[in-house]
Design an enzyme around this catalytic site. Structure first.
Site, short mmCIF file in Angstrom:
data_model
loop_
_atom_site.label_atom_id
_atom_site.label_comp_id
_atom_site.label_asym_id
_atom_site.label_seq_id
_atom_site.Cartn_x
_atom_site.Cartn_y
_atom_site.Cartn_z
N ASN A 9 0.87 -1.18 0.00
CA ASN A 9 0.00 0.00 0.00
C ASN A 9 0.91 1.23 0.00
OD1 ASN A 9 -1.84 2.02 0.52
ND2 ASN A 9 -2.35 1.34 2.60
N TRP A 10 1.04 1.85 -1.16
CA TRP A 10 1.98 2.98 -1.29
C TRP A 10 1.43 4.26 -0.69
CZ3 TRP A 10 4.17 2.69 -7.02
CH2 TRP A 10 4.80 1.45 -7.20
N LYS A 11 0.15 4.25 -0.34
CA LYS A 11 -0.52 5.44 0.20
C LYS A 11 -0.27 6.65 -0.74
CE LYS A 11 -0.34 3.38 4.69
NZ LYS A 11 -0.32 3.53 6.13
N HIS A 96 -9.62 1.28 4.80
CA HIS A 96 -8.39 1.49 5.57
C HIS A 96 -8.68 2.50 6.69
CE1 HIS A 96 -4.35 2.70 6.63
NE2 HIS A 96 -3.90 1.62 5.99
N GLU A 98 -7.14 4.93 7.73
CA GLU A 98 -6.86 6.34 7.39
C GLU A 98 -8.05 6.98 6.66
OE1 GLU A 98 -3.07 5.61 5.51
OE2 GLU A 98 -2.20 5.24 7.48
N GLU A 177 -5.52 -4.88 10.69
CA GLU A 177 -4.50 -3.84 10.89
C GLU A 177 -4.79 -3.07 12.17
OE1 GLU A 177 -2.36 -2.53 7.12
OE2 GLU A 177 -4.21 -1.38 7.23
N GLY A 183 2.20 2.49 10.83
CA GLY A 183 3.13 3.60 10.65
C GLY A 183 3.84 4.03 11.92
N SER A 221 3.24 -1.79 10.46
CA SER A 221 4.69 -1.76 10.69
C SER A 221 5.37 -3.09 10.35
CB SER A 221 5.00 -1.36 12.14
OG SER A 221 4.55 -0.04 12.38
N GLY A 242 2.80 -1.14 4.36
CA GLY A 242 2.74 0.27 4.00
C GLY A 242 4.13 0.80 3.69
N GLY A 243 4.74 1.46 4.66
CA GLY A 243 6.03 2.15 4.48
C GLY A 243 7.09 1.31 3.77
P1 PGA Z 1 2.68 0.52 7.66
O1 PGA Z 1 1.24 0.70 7.01
O2 PGA Z 1 3.26 -0.78 7.14
O3 PGA Z 1 3.45 1.72 7.22
O4 PGA Z 1 2.48 0.47 9.15
C1 PGA Z 1 0.38 -0.39 6.83
C2 PGA Z 1 -0.94 0.08 6.28
O5 PGA Z 1 -1.44 1.12 6.72
O6 PGA Z 1 -1.51 -0.55 5.40
#
Ligand code: PGA
Length: 265
Positions: A9-11, A96, A98, A177, A183, A221, A242-243
């Site tokens: 997930n590149w956001k 998600h 967010e 999640e 994050g 994470s 994510g990251g």
């Molecule tokens: P993260 O994000 O790996 O940066 O914690 C995961 C996500 O929100 O899908």
């Protein structure tokens, strides 16, 4: 048998050139990674150029988007729909945390999005996770009740999946999640994530009548150091990253670990 999956997930990161380059690098690494599906979910504006630049991509590498509207078309400024996505990407990440945090997305909206997505033959990755960590070690039954109560992850999941049949859910994966782990560098332990993934599976099976072939992923994470711990849990069928998905080499390492652990090779 459940086919494992790792989703990047590149956001809202990266520019045009960087996105295409990152996708090409992941594609190159993916050629050697068997036994799992790999999904890249770039910002939606870059999905088509990536699709074009990866015309000869490995058959286990898929594209996804990070969100979509629940209608096929209409006056919805700024949104994209599943009929626009169809034919370019195969997966949609929905719900998600967010989206709820910054845009006020509700369970009811996520439910409508899932239905629209499935109607248009896309696979959904439906996210769910708690804000405050459950204390399973202190009192398992109490925490299970909390998960089922209003605002608990299981009642949230039930609302998101309302009205869907077991057949519909064959194309749905659940991404567990925990919000506190996203994050933050503060990942859940493998045991904790594995326990909740198996609670989710049991809930899907017993309370919603959904077959156990529905994949449950862990996200929050994830990196190339902790991926093995999650992949080793039998209840976890993949990872949502994510990251660390913004670095092709480290993302490929995570994929390779999941492939090795799950296939036993
Ligand atoms: P993260 O994000 O790996 O940066 O914690 C995961 C996500 O929100 O899908």
């Amino acid at each position: 048998m459940i086919h494992p999956i790792v989703v990047g997930n590149w956001k809202m990161h990266n520019n045009y050139a960087g996105s295409v380059l990152l996708a090409k690098e992941v594609a190159r690494y993916s050629e050697k990674i068997k036994h799992i599906d790999i999904v890249l979910a770039p910002p939606s504006i870059f999905v088509y150029p990536i699709y074009e630049s990866l015309r000869a991509r490995p058959s286990n590498l898929y594209l996804g988007v990070q969100n979509m509207m629940w209608e096929n078309e209409g006056a919805y400024t700024g949104e994209i729909s599943s009929i626009m996505v169809r034919g370019i990407a195969e997966y949609v990440i929905l719900g998600h945390s967010e989206r709820a945090k910054f845009f006020g997305e509700t369970n009811e909206q996520v439910n409508k999005k899932i239905k629209n997505c499935l109607k248009n033959h896309l696979n959904c990755i439906v996210c769910i996770g708690e804000y405050d960590k459950y204390d399973l070690e202190d009192d398992y039954e109490r925490e299970l009740t909390r998960m089922k109560s209003d605002k608990g992850i299981l009642s949230g999941l039930k609302e998101r999946l309302t009205g869907l049949s077991a057949e519909d859910l064959e194309n749905v994966s659940i991404a567990y999640e925990p919000v506190w782990a996203i994050g933050t560098g503060n990942n859940a332990s493998g045991m904790y994530a594995g326990a909740i993934a198996s609670i989710i599976k049991e809930f899907l099976h017993k309370e919603l009548g959904i077959s156990s072939s529905c994949r449950v992923l862990y996200g929050g994470s994830v990196d190339d150091k902790n991926a093995r711990e999650f992949a080793a849990q039998t209840s976890i069928d993949g990872l949502l990253v994510g990251g660390e998905s913004l670095n092709a080499l480290r993302f490929a390492k995570i994929c390779k670990i999941v492939s090795e652990v799950k296939s036993g090779r």
